[in-house]
Design an enzyme around this catalytic site. Structure first.
Site, PDB file in Angstrom:
ATOM      1  N   ASP A  53      26.618 -28.067  36.482  1.00  0.00           N
ATOM      2  CA  ASP A  53      26.751 -26.710  35.951  1.00  0.00           C
ATOM      3  C   ASP A  53      26.402 -25.731  37.086  1.00  0.00           C
ATOM      4  O   ASP A  53      25.598 -26.045  37.969  1.00  0.00           O
ATOM      5  CB  ASP A  53      25.781 -26.538  34.781  1.00  0.00           C
ATOM      6  CG  ASP A  53      25.977 -25.244  34.024  1.00  0.00           C
ATOM      7  OD1 ASP A  53      26.597 -25.285  32.945  1.00  0.00           O
ATOM      8  OD2 ASP A  53      25.499 -24.191  34.510  1.00  0.00           O
ATOM      9  N   HIS A 101      18.696 -25.675  30.127  1.00  0.00           N
ATOM     10  CA  HIS A 101      17.661 -24.663  30.403  1.00  0.00           C
ATOM     11  C   HIS A 101      16.452 -24.787  29.470  1.00  0.00           C
ATOM     12  O   HIS A 101      15.523 -23.976  29.564  1.00  0.00           O
ATOM     13  CB  HIS A 101      18.242 -23.249  30.265  1.00  0.00           C
ATOM     14  CG  HIS A 101      19.300 -22.926  31.282  1.00  0.00           C
ATOM     15  ND1 HIS A 101      19.114 -23.077  32.639  1.00  0.00           N
ATOM     16  CD2 HIS A 101      20.578 -22.471  31.134  1.00  0.00           C
ATOM     17  CE1 HIS A 101      20.218 -22.730  33.281  1.00  0.00           C
ATOM     18  NE2 HIS A 101      21.122 -22.363  32.398  1.00  0.00           N
ATOM     19  N   ASP A 138      31.196 -23.980  34.496  1.00  0.00           N
ATOM     20  CA  ASP A 138      31.102 -22.618  35.023  1.00  0.00           C
ATOM     21  C   ASP A 138      31.010 -22.572  36.556  1.00  0.00           C
ATOM     22  O   ASP A 138      30.819 -21.503  37.123  1.00  0.00           O
ATOM     23  CB  ASP A 138      29.947 -21.831  34.387  1.00  0.00           C
ATOM     24  CG  ASP A 138      28.650 -22.608  34.344  1.00  0.00           C
ATOM     25  OD1 ASP A 138      28.584 -23.689  34.954  1.00  0.00           O
ATOM     26  OD2 ASP A 138      27.698 -22.119  33.700  1.00  0.00           O
ATOM     27  N   HIS A 181      24.620 -23.199  36.975  1.00  0.00           N
ATOM     28  CA  HIS A 181      23.231 -22.754  36.875  1.00  0.00           C
ATOM     29  C   HIS A 181      22.296 -23.944  37.081  1.00  0.00           C
ATOM     30  O   HIS A 181      22.586 -25.066  36.661  1.00  0.00           O
ATOM     31  CB  HIS A 181      22.963 -22.140  35.498  1.00  0.00           C
ATOM     32  CG  HIS A 181      23.795 -20.938  35.194  1.00  0.00           C
ATOM     33  ND1 HIS A 181      25.042 -21.018  34.600  1.00  0.00           N
ATOM     34  CD2 HIS A 181      23.569 -19.618  35.428  1.00  0.00           C
ATOM     35  CE1 HIS A 181      25.549 -19.796  34.465  1.00  0.00           C
ATOM     36  NE2 HIS A 181      24.675 -18.928  34.972  1.00  0.00           N
TER      37      HIS A 181
HETATM   38 ZN    ZN Z   1      25.814 -22.629  33.388  1.00  0.00          ZN
END
Ligand code: ZN
Length: 358
Positions: A168, A131, A257, A170
């Site tokens: 991931d 991120h 995740d 996200h």
């Molecule tokens: Zn994540």
């Protein structure tokens, strides 16, 4: 040759939000769980798998991706807990040193593969990185581990074509921000539907910028997506584009995740789902694997599955896989997935010709 080289940032426990007085899911217990599991199962040092020590990275390495202003902000925050480094990130007194050592492990994981010492590598590091953009970060990340590795491999090792695959849950928005206009770097991110999850970026319509349109691919997975949907996306899009792009190596942003036990997200990958993607990837390309997110109790188990896949060994299925408990239970999920896949293929077709190839 060693099949898989491991690196591990030994000082990670010094990056801990509890030192600032509040808890965070991204905390030292994540890596402690992983290392305890690998040691208990005798998976760390063997004939085909070896742990290597790493030196810290340098400020010069970070500055290939991040602005001096952002790096100075992070460094300032280590000495002043009143300063705000960004949304959902924390910095404590040793965080800069921890991040530099994590990056050293990441760069070493790259060296091991490029120098031919190992076929694949796995960097067990925290904080995560995907991120983090050039000028700002959020979501538990400080510096963009994979982006800094790519720039290092390009500048120090002269490698031209590198692919990054994010699994991931996200979206890999920081990595996208670094490479959206770079046609030498293919970024594929498969993540939960961005109308339902942070960082609310990485929509299917986002495919990079001129002169690299089509070189950033964002696949949004509807909540409850599981192994079958991931398998279809990998086979019909990711693998085909990777083959056409023909990278010299692949960096895997490996977040745990998307697992069905993850409390922060709504995806349903099982160990078999993770194993299949990574096994297929590692059977065609040299893979440098970087730990990203994952905040549940099975991080050690999943890391062992990654190792098994990189080693080319058979998977050991658990009860959930044996009874196929989570496979395609949700008719609506599959319909939404098919709609998203159709949209994505249409969006990418001018650049990759996914439907024109056998
Ligand atoms: Zn994540």
């Amino acid at each position: 040759m060693i099949r898989v080289g491991l690196t591990f940032n030994v000082n990670h426990h010094l990056h801990d939000s509890i030192l600032n007085g509040f808890p965070c899911p991204e905390n030292p217990s994540r890596l402690i769980k992983i290392m305890d599991y690998l040691k208990e199962k005798n998976l760390i040092d063997g004939f085909k798998c070896h742990m290597y020590e790493s030196e810290p990275a340098s400020a010069r390495d970070i500055l290939r991706v991040h602005s001096a202003k952002y790096v100075n902000l992070i460094r300032s925050c280590t000495g002043n807990s009143q300063l705000n480094p960004g949304n959902d990130i924390f910095v404590c007194p040793s965080s800069y040193e921890v991040a530099m050592h994590a990056l050293g492990c990441v760069l070493n994981a790259g060296d091991l593969v490029v120098d031919g010492k190992c076929t694949h590598s796995l960097a067990l590091v925290r904080p995560p990185g995907h991120h983090a953009g050039p000028d700002a970060s959020s979501g538990f990340c400080l510096f963009n581990n994979s982006g800094i590795l790519v720039k290092y491999l390009q500048e120090i090792h002269g490698i031209d074509r590198i692919a990054i695959l994010n699994i991931d849950a996200h979206a890999s928005d920081g990595t996208y921000a670094v490479f959206e206009a770079d046609p030498n770097v293919l970024c594929i991110s498969i993540h939960q539907d961005q109308s339902t999850l942070y960082p609310h970026k990485g929509f299917i319509r986002e495919i990079g910028a001129i002169p690299a349109l089509g070189y950033c691919i964002n696949m949004e997975m509807p909540p409850e997506s599981s192994n079958p949907e991931y398998g279809i996306f990998y086979d019909e899009v990711a693998e085909k584009v990777l083959e056409e792009f023909d990278p010299q190596l692949v960096i895997l942003e490996c977040g745990f995740d998307a697992y069905y036990k993850e409390p922060l997200t709504k995806l349903n990958l099982t160990i078999e789902g993770y194993y299949r993607i990574i096994f297929k990837l590692a059977s065609k390309w040299n893979v440098i694997t970087l730990l990203e997110g994952g905040y549940h109790d099975d991080l050690g188990l999943l890391t062992s599955v990654v190792l098994r896949a990189l080693l080319g060994e058979d998977n050991v299925k658990d009860d959930v896989d044996l009874v196929d408990l989570l496979a395609s239970r949700h008719v609506k999920t599959r319909k939404n997935f098919n709609d998203n896949l159709f949209l994505l293929k249409n969006r990418l077709n001018p650049y990759w010709g996914l439907w024109n190839r056998a």
